[in-house]
Design a protein around this motif. Structure first.
Motif, PDB file in Angstrom:
ATOM      1  N   ALA A 197      -5.068  30.686   5.785  1.00 27.19           N
ATOM      2  CA  ALA A 197      -5.265  29.582   6.718  1.00 27.19           C
ATOM      3  C   ALA A 197      -5.350  30.098   8.148  1.00 27.19           C
ATOM      4  CB  ALA A 197      -4.121  28.573   6.588  1.00 27.19           C
ATOM      5  N   VAL A 198      -4.535  31.100   8.479  1.00 37.48           N
ATOM      6  CA  VAL A 198      -4.574  31.684   9.818  1.00 37.48           C
ATOM      7  C   VAL A 198      -5.880  32.440  10.030  1.00 37.48           C
ATOM      8  CG1 VAL A 198      -3.415  33.255  11.414  1.00 37.48           C
ATOM      9  CG2 VAL A 198      -2.069  31.861   9.839  1.00 37.48           C
ATOM     10  N   ALA A 199      -6.299  33.187   9.016  1.00 34.47           N
ATOM     11  CA  ALA A 199      -7.559  33.927   9.125  1.00 34.47           C
ATOM     12  C   ALA A 199      -8.732  32.974   9.334  1.00 34.47           C
ATOM     13  CB  ALA A 199      -7.774  34.773   7.875  1.00 34.47           C
ATOM     14  N   ALA A 200      -8.733  31.846   8.630  1.00 36.98           N
ATOM     15  CA  ALA A 200      -9.802  30.865   8.798  1.00 36.98           C
ATOM     16  C   ALA A 200      -9.768  30.269  10.199  1.00 36.98           C
ATOM     17  CB  ALA A 200      -9.670  29.775   7.748  1.00 36.98           C
ATOM     18  N   ALA A 201      -8.561  29.984  10.709  1.00 39.01           N
ATOM     19  CA  ALA A 201      -8.450  29.441  12.062  1.00 39.01           C
ATOM     20  C   ALA A 201      -8.950  30.451  13.099  1.00 39.01           C
ATOM     21  CB  ALA A 201      -7.000  29.054  12.356  1.00 39.01           C
ATOM     22  N   CYS A 202      -8.601  31.721  12.914  1.00 41.68           N
ATOM     23  CA  CYS A 202      -9.070  32.762  13.845  1.00 41.68           C
ATOM     24  C   CYS A 202     -10.587  32.864  13.833  1.00 41.68           C
ATOM     25  CB  CYS A 202      -8.454  34.119  13.468  1.00 41.68           C
ATOM     26  SG  CYS A 202      -6.694  34.276  13.837  1.00 41.68           S
ATOM     27  N   ALA A 203     -11.188  32.632  12.661  1.00 38.26           N
ATOM     28  CA  ALA A 203     -12.630  32.768  12.540  1.00 38.26           C
ATOM     29  C   ALA A 203     -13.381  31.553  13.071  1.00 38.26           C
ATOM     30  CB  ALA A 203     -13.009  33.006  11.078  1.00 38.26           C
ATOM     31  N   HIS A 204     -12.791  30.367  12.938  1.00 38.89           N
ATOM     32  CA  HIS A 204     -13.558  29.154  13.190  1.00 38.89           C
ATOM     33  C   HIS A 204     -13.067  28.302  14.355  1.00 38.89           C
ATOM     34  CE1 HIS A 204     -15.641  30.069   9.527  1.00 38.89           C
ATOM     35  NE2 HIS A 204     -14.555  29.953   8.788  1.00 38.89           N
ATOM     36  N   CYS A 205     -11.832  28.484  14.815  1.00 36.63           N
ATOM     37  CA  CYS A 205     -11.302  27.656  15.894  1.00 36.63           C
ATOM     38  C   CYS A 205     -11.435  28.381  17.229  1.00 36.63           C
ATOM     39  CB  CYS A 205      -9.829  27.308  15.630  1.00 36.63           C
ATOM     40  SG  CYS A 205      -9.561  26.353  14.123  1.00 36.63           S
ATOM     41  N   LEU A 206     -11.953  27.672  18.231  1.00 33.99           N
ATOM     42  CA  LEU A 206     -12.133  28.256  19.557  1.00 33.99           C
ATOM     43  C   LEU A 206     -10.941  27.929  20.448  1.00 33.99           C
ATOM     44  CD1 LEU A 206     -15.895  27.378  20.196  1.00 33.99           C
ATOM     45  CD2 LEU A 206     -14.927  29.447  19.154  1.00 33.99           C
ATOM     46  N   VAL A 207     -10.606  28.854  21.336  1.00 30.99           N
ATOM     47  CA  VAL A 207      -9.582  28.642  22.359  1.00 30.99           C
ATOM     48  C   VAL A 207     -10.275  28.756  23.706  1.00 30.99           C
ATOM     49  CG1 VAL A 207      -7.416  29.447  23.347  1.00 30.99           C
ATOM     50  CG2 VAL A 207      -7.796  29.622  20.870  1.00 30.99           C
ATOM     51  N   ASP A 208     -10.276  27.650  24.451  1.00 30.39           N
ATOM     52  CA  ASP A 208     -11.001  27.602  25.732  1.00 30.39           C
ATOM     53  C   ASP A 208     -12.460  28.001  25.558  1.00 30.39           C
ATOM     54  OD1 ASP A 208      -8.616  26.883  26.993  1.00 30.39           O
ATOM     55  OD2 ASP A 208      -8.077  28.959  27.425  1.00 30.39           O
ATOM     56  N   GLY A 209     -13.034  27.532  24.441  1.00 28.83           N
ATOM     57  CA  GLY A 209     -14.446  27.761  24.213  1.00 28.83           C
ATOM     58  C   GLY A 209     -14.809  29.117  23.653  1.00 28.83           C
ATOM     59  N   LYS A 210     -13.807  29.958  23.355  1.00 26.91           N
ATOM     60  CA  LYS A 210     -14.080  31.305  22.861  1.00 26.91           C
ATOM     61  C   LYS A 210     -13.258  31.588  21.607  1.00 26.91           C
ATOM     62  CE  LYS A 210     -15.050  33.214  27.452  1.00 26.91           C
ATOM     63  NZ  LYS A 210     -14.656  34.254  28.452  1.00 26.91           N
ATOM     64  N   PRO A 211     -13.751  32.451  20.717  1.00 23.47           N
ATOM     65  CA  PRO A 211     -12.949  32.828  19.544  1.00 23.47           C
ATOM     66  C   PRO A 211     -11.753  33.674  19.960  1.00 23.47           C
ATOM     67  CG  PRO A 211     -14.975  34.105  19.629  1.00 23.47           C
ATOM     68  CD  PRO A 211     -15.087  33.069  20.696  1.00 23.47           C
ATOM     69  N   ILE A 212     -10.666  33.543  19.226  1.00 21.78           N
ATOM     70  CA  ILE A 212      -9.445  34.286  19.537  1.00 21.78           C
ATOM     71  C   ILE A 212      -9.683  35.794  19.487  1.00 21.78           C
ATOM     72  CG2 ILE A 212      -8.613  34.296  17.157  1.00 21.78           C
ATOM     73  CD1 ILE A 212      -6.421  33.828  20.279  1.00 21.78           C
ATOM     74  N   THR A 213     -10.656  36.214  18.686  1.00 26.27           N
ATOM     75  CA  THR A 213     -10.924  37.648  18.552  1.00 26.27           C
ATOM     76  C   THR A 213     -11.583  38.251  19.785  1.00 26.27           C
ATOM     77  OG1 THR A 213     -12.889  36.996  17.290  1.00 26.27           O
ATOM     78  CG2 THR A 213     -10.968  37.745  16.041  1.00 26.27           C
ATOM     79  N   ASP A 214     -11.959  37.402  20.771  1.00 28.05           N
ATOM     80  CA  ASP A 214     -12.377  37.949  22.062  1.00 28.05           C
ATOM     81  C   ASP A 214     -11.194  38.563  22.798  1.00 28.05           C
ATOM     82  OD1 ASP A 214     -14.962  37.232  21.690  1.00 28.05           O
ATOM     83  OD2 ASP A 214     -15.075  35.805  23.348  1.00 28.05           O
ATOM     84  N   LEU A 215      -9.988  38.075  22.489  1.00 28.45           N
ATOM     85  CA  LEU A 215      -8.799  38.467  23.250  1.00 28.45           C
ATOM     86  C   LEU A 215      -7.866  39.397  22.484  1.00 28.45           C
ATOM     87  CD1 LEU A 215      -7.976  34.970  24.780  1.00 28.45           C
ATOM     88  CD2 LEU A 215      -8.938  36.941  25.985  1.00 28.45           C
ATOM     89  N   VAL A 216      -7.803  39.263  21.156  1.00 26.85           N
ATOM     90  CA  VAL A 216      -6.913  40.105  20.365  1.00 26.85           C
ATOM     91  C   VAL A 216      -7.682  40.687  19.186  1.00 26.85           C
ATOM     92  CG1 VAL A 216      -4.841  38.783  20.982  1.00 26.85           C
ATOM     93  CG2 VAL A 216      -6.102  38.213  18.891  1.00 26.85           C
ATOM     94  N   ARG A 217      -7.211  41.818  18.703  1.00 22.62           N
ATOM     95  CA  ARG A 217      -7.774  42.435  17.503  1.00 22.62           C
ATOM     96  C   ARG A 217      -6.797  42.199  16.358  1.00 22.62           C
ATOM     97  NH1 ARG A 217      -6.616  47.144  15.240  1.00 22.62           N
ATOM     98  NH2 ARG A 217      -5.637  47.980  17.113  1.00 22.62           N
ATOM     99  N   VAL A 218      -7.234  41.436  15.365  1.00 22.48           N
ATOM    100  CA  VAL A 218      -6.373  41.182  14.208  1.00 22.48           C
ATOM    101  C   VAL A 218      -6.315  42.460  13.385  1.00 22.48           C
ATOM    102  CG1 VAL A 218      -5.927  39.738  12.212  1.00 22.48           C
ATOM    103  CG2 VAL A 218      -7.042  38.757  14.235  1.00 22.48           C
ATOM    104  N   ASP A 219      -5.153  43.101  13.392  1.00 24.84           N
ATOM    105  CA  ASP A 219      -5.024  44.431  12.804  1.00 24.84           C
ATOM    106  C   ASP A 219      -4.722  44.389  11.313  1.00 24.84           C
ATOM    107  OD1 ASP A 219      -4.627  47.429  13.220  1.00 24.84           O
ATOM    108  OD2 ASP A 219      -2.713  46.851  12.307  1.00 24.84           O
ATOM    109  N   SER A 220      -3.799  43.512  10.913  1.00 24.02           N
ATOM    110  CA  SER A 220      -3.353  43.543   9.526  1.00 24.02           C
ATOM    111  C   SER A 220      -2.656  42.238   9.171  1.00 24.02           C
ATOM    112  CB  SER A 220      -2.393  44.716   9.308  1.00 24.02           C
ATOM    113  OG  SER A 220      -1.959  44.794   7.976  1.00 24.02           O
TER     114      SER A 220
END
Length: 434
Positions: free
Chosen positions: A121-144
């Motif tokens: 569920a968290v992985a799906a949110a990271c992939a599909h939910c935007l924070v301030d118009g941008k994906p969370i992966t712009d700011l953090v690298r999901v390592d594991s």
């Protein structure tokens, strides 16, 4: 959320990647999961741990705590408009991760999930939910994605027939998941598994649990920590900056359709644990399969996969068993039953896997089931399932005759007008009881 995350092109890690690293910890037993989190904090003073307490989520209240090795950095109660896990992920968890990444640069993050939250569920949110118009992966690298299992309670959890509502720990009013379902999904999605602590039944039970976890999730990295004397530095090196997470890996129900292994065929017992893979091209006779549902799962801890029924030859049927309950549902169309102009709605990896295994008569239709348990008989299991396949005479009758077979599953696996792009969005409602 059960959708399979897809990696955005810009999220690929490189040596020059300056984004903070995010490690996601899940586990049904918070004491063990928090012990791992504290160990990671002890090894790195700059690390930040984010936790959300969902005890009052049905009242619309969530407590968020951020801490470092030195102590609590934030402790705040958040009011949510809707008391559900999806709302919490969207409205507070991801924004908190984004805010910490911006305001505290250079500090890596560990997100410890509440016990009833599944990492997918968290992985799906990271992939599909935007924070301030941008994906969370712009700011953090999901390592594991790390799942921690308590050795003392794991087997009881996997064998439990309780549901979250009965236990009073459901994540939302409509949360009807079983305890065992939550545990196996936490195990199966993780790229790293930590078996923590000691078993009250001694060393043999620890060995058996280790084998069982390897059979349930052969794709993961497996670690064993006794919990009494832990080397924080060594555990940190094993769990952080590993870059084990692969965002494009589909959820467990879609893996077989996309060409990934669903499990290992290990029919010889190891500490009593057996893993048996059943594959076949022929369809199942619906009545014969229905008649053996209880028998084939009688001694099984976990079974999963997909199949096809002669009476419903267009439908990929999902199969999931844990905690004494079997769920079956629709995974959409087999490609052979779709006009080619609708294949564009299907994941590329699914089309590639189908092409590599295409049969001139059956197309991409096939049976692929995995059964994992203690002291199960793989030969008898295979014999039982093979006996449910159509005979030569039944095959010769053809598809028009198959559709007329008496079908206890009739109406259970509806197909939508269009093939969904996410083949792990499974409808498991309405399947007849095993």
């Amino acid at each position: 959320m059960s959708s399979s995350p897809q990696a955005p092109p810009h999220a690929a890690p490189t040596d020059a990647d300056t984004r903070p690293s995010l490690t996601v910890l899940s586990g049904f037993w918070p004491a063990a999961t928090f012990a791992v989190a504290r160990t990671l904090l002890a090894a790195d003073e700059s690390l930040l741990l984010v936790r959300h307490d969902l005890a009052r989520i049905r009242d619309g209240v969530v407590r968020r705590v951020v801490r470092s090795a030195a102590g609590i950095v934030e402790d705040e109660r958040i009011a949510l408009r809707h008391g559900c896990v999806s709302c919490t992920l969207r409205e507070d968890v991801l924004p908190t991760i984004a805010r910490l990444a911006r305001t505290r640069p250079g500090r890596d993050l560990v997100l410890m999930l509440p016990e009833v939250v599944e990492p997918e569920a968290v992985a799906a949110a990271c992939a599909h939910c935007l924070v301030d118009g941008k994906p969370i992966t712009d700011l953090v690298r999901v390592d594991s994605y790390v799942t921690v299992l308590d050795a003392e309670h794991l087997l009881d959890g996997l064998a439990s027939t309780d549901d979250l509502t009965t236990l009073g720990i459901q994540a939302a009013e409509d949360d009807h998941r079983a305890l065992a379902d939550v545990v196996v999904r936490q195990v199966e999605y993780a790229d790293t598994l930590v078996l923590w602590g000691q078993s009250r039944d001694g060393a043999f039970d620890i060995s058996r649990l280790s084998v069982l976890l390897r059979r349930i999730a052969p794709w993961a990295t497996h670690l064993r920590v006794d919990g009494d004397l832990v080397d924080a530095g060594a555990l940190t090196r094993q769990l952080r900056h590993t870059r084990r997470h692969r965002p494009g890996t589909p959820g467990i129900l879609a893996r077989g359709l996309q060409g990934y292994a669903l499990g290992a065929h290990e029919p010889d017992p190891d500490c009593g644990v057996v893993s048996a893979v059943f594959r076949a091209r022929r369809p199942f006779h619906p009545q014969r399969l229905h008649d053996v549902l209880e028998d084939v799962n009688a001694e099984v801890i976990r079974s999963r996969g997909h199949l096809w029924l002669a009476s419903q030859p267009d439908t990929v049927v999902a199969w999931e068993f844990a905690g004494g309950g079997l769920a079956m549902g629709s995974l959409g169309h087999w490609l052979v039953s779709l006009p080619e102009d609708r294949w564009e709605h299907v994941d590329d990896q699914r089309r590639i896997a189908a092409a590599l295994d295409w049969d001139p008569y059956y197309g991409d239709r096939h049976q692929h089931l995995v059964f994992i348990g203690v002291d199960i008989d793989p030969v008898e299991l295979h014999r039982t399932l093979a006996g449910c396949l159509l005979t030569d005479a039944e095959l010769a009758d053809g598809e028009d005759a198959w559709r007329t077979y008496p079908d206890p599953f009739a109406g259970c696996f509806p197909l939508g007008a269009e093939e969904p792009t996410d083949t792990d969005d499974t409808d498991t409602e309405g399947a007849p009881p095993a």
